[in-house]
Design a protein around this motif. Structure first.
Motif, PDB file in Angstrom:
ATOM      1  N   SER A 188     -50.348 -47.296  12.753  1.00  0.00           N
ATOM      2  CA  SER A 188     -48.919 -47.074  12.976  1.00  0.00           C
ATOM      3  C   SER A 188     -48.123 -48.356  12.760  1.00  0.00           C
ATOM      4  O   SER A 188     -47.024 -48.324  12.220  1.00  0.00           O
ATOM      5  CB  SER A 188     -48.663 -46.508  14.372  1.00  0.00           C
ATOM      6  OG  SER A 188     -49.090 -47.398  15.363  1.00  0.00           O
ATOM      7  N   THR A 189     -48.671 -49.498  13.155  1.00  0.00           N
ATOM      8  CA  THR A 189     -47.996 -50.779  12.955  1.00  0.00           C
ATOM      9  C   THR A 189     -47.841 -51.076  11.465  1.00  0.00           C
ATOM     10  O   THR A 189     -46.837 -51.609  11.037  1.00  0.00           O
ATOM     11  CB  THR A 189     -48.772 -51.915  13.638  1.00  0.00           C
ATOM     12  OG1 THR A 189     -48.916 -51.604  15.021  1.00  0.00           O
ATOM     13  CG2 THR A 189     -48.077 -53.240  13.486  1.00  0.00           C
ATOM     14  N   GLN A 190     -48.821 -50.687  10.685  1.00  0.00           N
ATOM     15  CA  GLN A 190     -48.779 -50.905   9.241  1.00  0.00           C
ATOM     16  C   GLN A 190     -47.531 -50.280   8.638  1.00  0.00           C
ATOM     17  O   GLN A 190     -46.866 -50.878   7.802  1.00  0.00           O
ATOM     18  CB  GLN A 190     -50.030 -50.295   8.614  1.00  0.00           C
ATOM     19  CG  GLN A 190     -50.010 -50.192   7.122  1.00  0.00           C
ATOM     20  CD  GLN A 190     -51.203 -49.411   6.597  1.00  0.00           C
ATOM     21  OE1 GLN A 190     -52.183 -49.198   7.292  1.00  0.00           O
ATOM     22  NE2 GLN A 190     -51.106 -48.975   5.374  1.00  0.00           N
ATOM     23  N   PHE A 191     -47.163 -49.095   9.065  1.00  0.00           N
ATOM     24  CA  PHE A 191     -45.999 -48.418   8.506  1.00  0.00           C
ATOM     25  C   PHE A 191     -44.701 -48.976   9.071  1.00  0.00           C
ATOM     26  O   PHE A 191     -43.705 -49.045   8.372  1.00  0.00           O
ATOM     27  CB  PHE A 191     -46.109 -46.917   8.725  1.00  0.00           C
ATOM     28  CG  PHE A 191     -47.331 -46.339   8.071  1.00  0.00           C
ATOM     29  CD1 PHE A 191     -47.473 -46.369   6.697  1.00  0.00           C
ATOM     30  CD2 PHE A 191     -48.351 -45.817   8.822  1.00  0.00           C
ATOM     31  CE1 PHE A 191     -48.604 -45.875   6.078  1.00  0.00           C
ATOM     32  CE2 PHE A 191     -49.491 -45.317   8.216  1.00  0.00           C
ATOM     33  CZ  PHE A 191     -49.622 -45.347   6.837  1.00  0.00           C
ATOM     34  N   LEU A 192     -44.704 -49.380  10.336  1.00  0.00           N
ATOM     35  CA  LEU A 192     -43.503 -49.959  10.928  1.00  0.00           C
ATOM     36  C   LEU A 192     -43.210 -51.347  10.368  1.00  0.00           C
ATOM     37  O   LEU A 192     -42.080 -51.808  10.397  1.00  0.00           O
ATOM     38  CB  LEU A 192     -43.640 -50.013  12.448  1.00  0.00           C
ATOM     39  CG  LEU A 192     -43.623 -48.653  13.135  1.00  0.00           C
ATOM     40  CD1 LEU A 192     -44.092 -48.781  14.575  1.00  0.00           C
ATOM     41  CD2 LEU A 192     -42.252 -48.017  13.061  1.00  0.00           C
TER      42      LEU A 192
END
Length: 107
Positions: free
Chosen positions: A4-8
């Motif tokens: 999820s951090t990758q996309f944010l």
């Protein structure tokens, strides 16, 4: 970096020099300055920060409301100018990444 951090991590941030020390430290949201706790903070991923003598990592955080708002704004802006997203967003890496950023911000 979590999925999820990758996309944010693709969301645009305010200029670093305009942020307060608390925003830089991740104690408050990078967008609206609201205080964050481990339960309310959304990790926006590591960002490179140029420093004298090299480069360092910076780990900004946001409140869920701002992260979702910024992800939605970025998705709408991208979708309006991307022909591939009009046809099939799943075939556009940036469009599908922004959809995932919206989902990650909702969690």
């Amino acid at each position: 970096m979590t999925a999820s951090t990758q996309f944010l991590a693709v969301l645009p941030l305010p200029e670093f020099h305009t942020l307060s020390q608390d925003q830089v430290r991740g104690a408050t949201c990078v967008w609206d300055g609201v205080g964050l706790s481990p339960e309310t903070a959304v990790d926006l991923g590591e960002r490179p920060l140029r420093r004298v003598g090299g480069q360092a990592g910076w780990f900004p955080r946001a409140c869920r409301r701002c992260a979702l708002e910024q992800a939605m704004n970025a998705l709408v802006a991208h979708s309006q100018s991307c022909e591939q997203c009009v046809d099939d967003r799943d075939l556009c890496p940036q469009g599908s990444g922004l959809v995932r950023a919206v989902r990650a911000a909702r969690r």
